[in-house]
Design a protein around this motif. Sequence first.
Motif, PDB file in Angstrom:
ATOM      1  N   GLU A  35      48.006  39.019  48.016  1.00 32.90           N
ATOM      2  CA  GLU A  35      47.746  38.697  46.614  1.00 32.90           C
ATOM      3  C   GLU A  35      48.169  39.868  45.724  1.00 32.90           C
ATOM      4  OE1 GLU A  35      43.288  39.758  45.408  1.00 32.90           O
ATOM      5  OE2 GLU A  35      43.427  38.019  46.729  1.00 32.90           O
ATOM      6  N   GLU A  36      48.586  39.541  44.521  1.00 35.06           N
ATOM      7  CA  GLU A  36      49.193  40.508  43.611  1.00 35.06           C
ATOM      8  C   GLU A  36      48.305  41.715  43.335  1.00 35.06           C
ATOM      9  OE1 GLU A  36      52.522  41.870  41.792  1.00 35.06           O
ATOM     10  OE2 GLU A  36      52.338  40.002  42.901  1.00 35.06           O
ATOM     11  N   GLN A  37      47.028  41.511  43.124  1.00 32.45           N
ATOM     12  CA  GLN A  37      46.144  42.637  42.809  1.00 32.45           C
ATOM     13  C   GLN A  37      46.075  43.636  43.955  1.00 32.45           C
ATOM     14  OE1 GLN A  37      42.562  40.494  41.686  1.00 32.45           O
ATOM     15  NE2 GLN A  37      42.904  41.031  39.531  1.00 32.45           N
ATOM     16  N   LEU A  38      45.974  43.158  45.193  1.00 32.83           N
ATOM     17  CA  LEU A  38      45.942  44.058  46.337  1.00 32.83           C
ATOM     18  C   LEU A  38      47.295  44.737  46.514  1.00 32.83           C
ATOM     19  CD1 LEU A  38      44.353  45.283  48.631  1.00 32.83           C
ATOM     20  CD2 LEU A  38      44.939  43.284  50.040  1.00 32.83           C
ATOM     21  N   PHE A  39      48.385  43.975  46.337  1.00 31.57           N
ATOM     22  CA  PHE A  39      49.711  44.578  46.428  1.00 31.57           C
ATOM     23  C   PHE A  39      49.842  45.722  45.426  1.00 31.57           C
ATOM     24  CE2 PHE A  39      54.015  44.906  44.666  1.00 31.57           C
ATOM     25  CZ  PHE A  39      54.666  45.392  45.787  1.00 31.57           C
ATOM     26  N   GLU A  40      49.371  45.536  44.209  1.00 34.01           N
ATOM     27  CA  GLU A  40      49.484  46.579  43.184  1.00 34.01           C
ATOM     28  C   GLU A  40      48.691  47.828  43.566  1.00 34.01           C
ATOM     29  OE1 GLU A  40      48.609  44.880  39.353  1.00 34.01           O
ATOM     30  OE2 GLU A  40      50.433  43.653  39.391  1.00 34.01           O
ATOM     31  N   VAL A  41      47.540  47.658  44.198  1.00 40.77           N
ATOM     32  CA  VAL A  41      46.771  48.813  44.671  1.00 40.77           C
ATOM     33  C   VAL A  41      47.571  49.570  45.723  1.00 40.77           C
ATOM     34  CG1 VAL A  41      44.702  49.535  45.956  1.00 40.77           C
ATOM     35  CG2 VAL A  41      44.515  47.843  44.115  1.00 40.77           C
ATOM     36  N   TYR A  42      48.089  48.849  46.722  1.00 40.44           N
ATOM     37  CA  TYR A  42      48.866  49.480  47.786  1.00 40.44           C
ATOM     38  C   TYR A  42      50.167  50.086  47.250  1.00 40.44           C
ATOM     39  CZ  TYR A  42      45.854  47.356  51.388  1.00 40.44           C
ATOM     40  OH  TYR A  42      44.793  47.008  52.193  1.00 40.44           O
ATOM     41  N   ALA A  43      50.839  49.365  46.365  1.00 36.29           N
ATOM     42  CA  ALA A  43      52.078  49.883  45.773  1.00 36.29           C
ATOM     43  C   ALA A  43      51.797  51.163  45.005  1.00 36.29           C
ATOM     44  CB  ALA A  43      52.702  48.825  44.866  1.00 36.29           C
ATOM     45  N   GLY A  44      50.693  51.196  44.285  1.00 32.05           N
ATOM     46  CA  GLY A  44      50.320  52.405  43.552  1.00 32.05           C
ATOM     47  C   GLY A  44      50.114  53.587  44.478  1.00 32.05           C
ATOM     48  N   GLN A  45      49.467  53.354  45.630  1.00 31.22           N
ATOM     49  CA  GLN A  45      49.272  54.416  46.614  1.00 31.22           C
ATOM     50  C   GLN A  45      50.616  54.930  47.126  1.00 31.22           C
ATOM     51  OE1 GLN A  45      46.204  52.178  49.104  1.00 31.22           O
ATOM     52  NE2 GLN A  45      45.637  54.313  49.465  1.00 31.22           N
ATOM     53  N   GLN A  62      52.523  56.890  44.382  1.00 26.32           N
ATOM     54  CA  GLN A  62      51.901  58.208  44.189  1.00 26.32           C
ATOM     55  C   GLN A  62      52.290  59.144  45.329  1.00 26.32           C
ATOM     56  OE1 GLN A  62      50.417  59.493  41.535  1.00 26.32           O
ATOM     57  NE2 GLN A  62      50.369  61.425  42.663  1.00 26.32           N
ATOM     58  N   TRP A  63      52.285  58.647  46.561  1.00 25.69           N
ATOM     59  CA  TRP A  63      52.693  59.457  47.703  1.00 25.69           C
ATOM     60  C   TRP A  63      54.140  59.918  47.532  1.00 25.69           C
ATOM     61  CZ3 TRP A  63      56.457  59.028  51.452  1.00 25.69           C
ATOM     62  CH2 TRP A  63      56.336  59.874  52.560  1.00 25.69           C
ATOM     63  N   CYS A  64      55.012  59.008  47.078  1.00 21.04           N
ATOM     64  CA  CYS A  64      56.421  59.361  46.859  1.00 21.04           C
ATOM     65  C   CYS A  64      56.540  60.472  45.825  1.00 21.04           C
ATOM     66  CB  CYS A  64      57.222  58.143  46.400  1.00 21.04           C
ATOM     67  SG  CYS A  64      57.412  56.867  47.666  1.00 21.04           S
ATOM     68  N   ARG A  65      55.749  60.389  44.761  1.00 20.79           N
ATOM     69  CA  ARG A  65      55.781  61.418  43.706  1.00 20.79           C
ATOM     70  C   ARG A  65      55.387  62.790  44.242  1.00 20.79           C
ATOM     71  NH1 ARG A  65      53.172  57.237  39.763  1.00 20.79           N
ATOM     72  NH2 ARG A  65      54.977  56.712  38.472  1.00 20.79           N
ATOM     73  N   GLU A  66      54.568  62.830  45.261  1.00 24.50           N
ATOM     74  CA  GLU A  66      54.087  64.091  45.817  1.00 24.50           C
ATOM     75  C   GLU A  66      55.068  64.729  46.794  1.00 24.50           C
ATOM     76  OE1 GLU A  66      50.347  62.881  47.468  1.00 24.50           O
ATOM     77  OE2 GLU A  66      49.438  62.578  45.485  1.00 24.50           O
TER      78      GLU A  66
END
Length: 188
Positions: A128-138, A141-145
């Motif tokens: 579901e989109e909301q869970l995907f957005e949580v995981y995508a955000g993680q 953020q990891w990529c940015r680090e």
Amino acid sequence: MDITFIRHGHAEHLLHYPHQLNQLHPGLTEQGKRQATALQKQIKILPEDIVLVSPTKRTIETAFLLTSSDKLTVCPLVGPRMFPQNPEFSVLRCDHIYSKDELNAQYTGLRILDFELDCWLDGINRMEEQLFEVYAGQLIQWCREQSGSTFIISHDGTITSYRAFLGEQGLTRSDFLGEAGHYTIRDL
């Protein structure tokens, strides 16, 4: 930080479309191998860069043609994802991801990044989109680090889902990259 999305090359499940979409773990065709080899001349992966790969045979084979295996990190968060999401569509066998055990048995030297999330059984395909957005955000953020740029070798629907997550508006299936296509988002 830049992210370059790369779509895998032409794969076996597309040889007699749509009749082979239920083939489990399709690999690259000779055409797909040529596409990935040609792409390798267009992009430059530096030693400090990160290469994330979907846990499917066709993406891993594409990655091997682009860089050495010691650069690769398999991540289920970049596995196949239906775009746009439609609960009436079923998951195709060609989009089933390898399990961790299958990855370890078939490939050596691949690292795994999963944030200890339970997403190996079903992947992100119908998440579901909301869970995907949580995981995508993680993941973003990891990529940015990380110190270098990130290359994500994945699938059309997944790439388009991430592009939408990162703020692109009005994306449709006509925005898919196509075989061995690539798209860079700069200064994320």
